[in-house]
Motif scaffolding. Structure first.
Motif, mmCIF file in Angstrom:
data_model
loop_
_atom_site.group_PDB
_atom_site.id
_atom_site.type_symbol
_atom_site.label_atom_id
_atom_site.label_comp_id
_atom_site.label_asym_id
_atom_site.label_seq_id
_atom_site.Cartn_x
_atom_site.Cartn_y
_atom_site.Cartn_z
ATOM 1 N N SER A 156 -26.602 41.708 64.729
ATOM 2 C CA SER A 156 -26.556 42.474 63.492
ATOM 3 C C SER A 156 -25.519 43.593 63.582
ATOM 4 O O SER A 156 -25.021 44.059 62.565
ATOM 5 N N LYS A 157 -25.194 44.035 64.808
ATOM 6 C CA LYS A 157 -24.167 45.047 65.012
ATOM 7 C C LYS A 157 -22.958 44.394 65.675
ATOM 8 O O LYS A 157 -23.020 43.956 66.807
ATOM 9 N N VAL A 158 -21.866 44.335 64.949
ATOM 10 C CA VAL A 158 -20.643 43.660 65.386
ATOM 11 C C VAL A 158 -19.676 44.690 65.953
ATOM 12 O O VAL A 158 -19.590 45.809 65.451
ATOM 13 N N SER A 162 -20.851 33.565 73.658
ATOM 14 C CA SER A 162 -22.054 34.136 74.243
ATOM 15 C C SER A 162 -22.772 34.954 73.179
ATOM 16 O O SER A 162 -22.129 35.560 72.312
ATOM 17 N N CYS A 163 -24.094 35.004 73.238
ATOM 18 C CA CYS A 163 -24.865 35.779 72.263
ATOM 19 C C CYS A 163 -24.557 37.268 72.345
ATOM 20 O O CYS A 163 -24.620 37.973 71.353
ATOM 21 N N LYS A 164 -24.221 37.756 73.532
ATOM 22 C CA LYS A 164 -23.956 39.184 73.707
ATOM 23 C C LYS A 164 -22.719 39.633 72.928
ATOM 24 O O LYS A 164 -22.694 40.724 72.369
ATOM 25 N N PHE A 165 -21.696 38.806 72.878
ATOM 26 C CA PHE A 165 -20.431 39.190 72.264
ATOM 27 C C PHE A 165 -20.252 38.634 70.853
ATOM 28 O O PHE A 165 -19.306 39.010 70.168
ATOM 29 N N SER A 166 -21.110 37.759 70.404
ATOM 30 C CA SER A 166 -20.927 37.061 69.138
ATOM 31 C C SER A 166 -21.019 38.000 67.940
ATOM 32 O O SER A 166 -21.892 38.852 67.855
ATOM 33 N N GLY A 167 -20.122 37.818 66.996
ATOM 34 C CA GLY A 167 -20.148 38.579 65.763
ATOM 35 C C GLY A 167 -20.997 37.925 64.698
ATOM 36 O O GLY A 167 -21.290 38.517 63.673
ATOM 37 N N ARG A 209 -23.850 50.543 72.683
ATOM 38 C CA ARG A 209 -23.433 51.269 73.876
ATOM 39 C C ARG A 209 -23.260 50.347 75.078
ATOM 40 O O ARG A 209 -22.580 50.688 76.034
ATOM 41 N N ASP A 210 -23.865 49.162 75.030
ATOM 42 C CA ASP A 210 -23.709 48.208 76.132
ATOM 43 C C ASP A 210 -22.285 47.660 76.224
ATOM 44 O O ASP A 210 -21.856 47.212 77.275
ATOM 45 N N LEU A 211 -21.530 47.725 75.144
ATOM 46 C CA LEU A 211 -20.166 47.197 75.130
ATOM 47 C C LEU A 211 -19.102 48.288 75.238
ATOM 48 O O LEU A 211 -17.910 48.009 75.076
ATOM 49 N N LEU A 212 -19.502 49.515 75.545
ATOM 50 C CA LEU A 212 -18.564 50.632 75.570
ATOM 51 C C LEU A 212 -17.462 50.439 76.598
ATOM 52 O O LEU A 212 -16.282 50.577 76.285
ATOM 53 N N GLU A 213 -17.803 50.094 77.821
ATOM 54 C CA GLU A 213 -16.789 49.934 78.869
ATOM 55 C C GLU A 213 -15.850 48.767 78.579
ATOM 56 O O GLU A 213 -14.645 48.857 78.813
ATOM 57 N N LEU A 214 -16.386 47.679 78.039
ATOM 58 C CA LEU A 214 -15.529 46.539 77.688
ATOM 59 C C LEU A 214 -14.573 46.908 76.553
ATOM 60 O O LEU A 214 -13.406 46.491 76.550
ATOM 61 N N ALA A 215 -15.056 47.685 75.590
ATOM 62 C CA ALA A 215 -14.207 48.104 74.470
ATOM 63 C C ALA A 215 -13.085 49.011 74.961
ATOM 64 O O ALA A 215 -11.929 48.875 74.535
ATOM 65 N N LYS A 216 -13.400 49.916 75.881
ATOM 66 C CA LYS A 216 -12.363 50.804 76.425
ATOM 67 C C LYS A 216 -11.337 50.012 77.221
ATOM 68 O O LYS A 216 -10.134 50.267 77.140
ATOM 69 N N MET A 249 -14.616 29.387 74.901
ATOM 70 C CA MET A 249 -14.020 30.510 74.199
ATOM 71 C C MET A 249 -14.363 30.426 72.715
ATOM 72 O O MET A 249 -14.634 29.357 72.189
ATOM 73 N N SER A 250 -14.348 31.580 72.057
ATOM 74 C CA SER A 250 -14.672 31.655 70.647
ATOM 75 C C SER A 250 -13.681 32.592 69.968
ATOM 76 O O SER A 250 -13.289 33.605 70.528
ATOM 77 N N ARG A 251 -13.305 32.285 68.749
ATOM 78 C CA ARG A 251 -12.316 33.081 68.044
ATOM 79 C C ARG A 251 -12.867 33.665 66.751
ATOM 80 O O ARG A 251 -12.145 33.984 65.830
ATOM 81 N N GLU A 252 -14.166 33.833 66.666
ATOM 82 C CA GLU A 252 -14.780 34.375 65.459
ATOM 83 C C GLU A 252 -14.478 35.871 65.312
ATOM 84 O O GLU A 252 -14.255 36.564 66.302
#
Length: 99
Positions: A25-27, A16-21, A87-94, A4-7
């Motif tokens: 470059s786009k957080v 994970s690189c996909k979710f990392s802030g 746009r790849d994170l749209l469903e997770l954000a919702k 787990m990461s709390r950044e």
């Protein structure tokens, strides 16, 4: 067991690189902030200007989101789909917003 990461800017809290802030470059992050007895929902994104990327203090932008589920989900869709922003994170954000 996943790490787990709390950044700041990490949408799922997974290492994970996909979710990392820090890596991307786009957080993108959706979180709740509590001030006193009130709680607000905040969407965190990276700054549009490239010069802000090297300034850690002003790298992230926080935008308030409405608590009404219909309006809040519309704001998230407009920001991500309409602006061609992660746009790849749209469903997770919702999903995280609904929780």
């Amino acid at each position: 067991m996943p790490f787990m990461s709390r950044e700041p800017g990490n949408l799922c809290g997974l290492h994970s690189c996909k979710f990392s802030g820090l890596v991307n470059s786009k957080v993108l992050d959706i979180s709740g902030k509590k001030s006193g007895s009130k709680e607000t929902i905040v969407m965190t994104t990276s700054h549009k200007k490239a010069s802000r990327a090297v300034r850690p203090g002003s790298m992230l932008l926080s935008t308030g989101i409405k608590k009404s589920s219909k309006k809040g989900l519309a704001e998230i869709s407009k920001a991500l789909e309409g602006g061609f922003y992660r746009r790849d994170l749209l469903e997770l954000a919702k999903t995280k917003y609904v929780k």
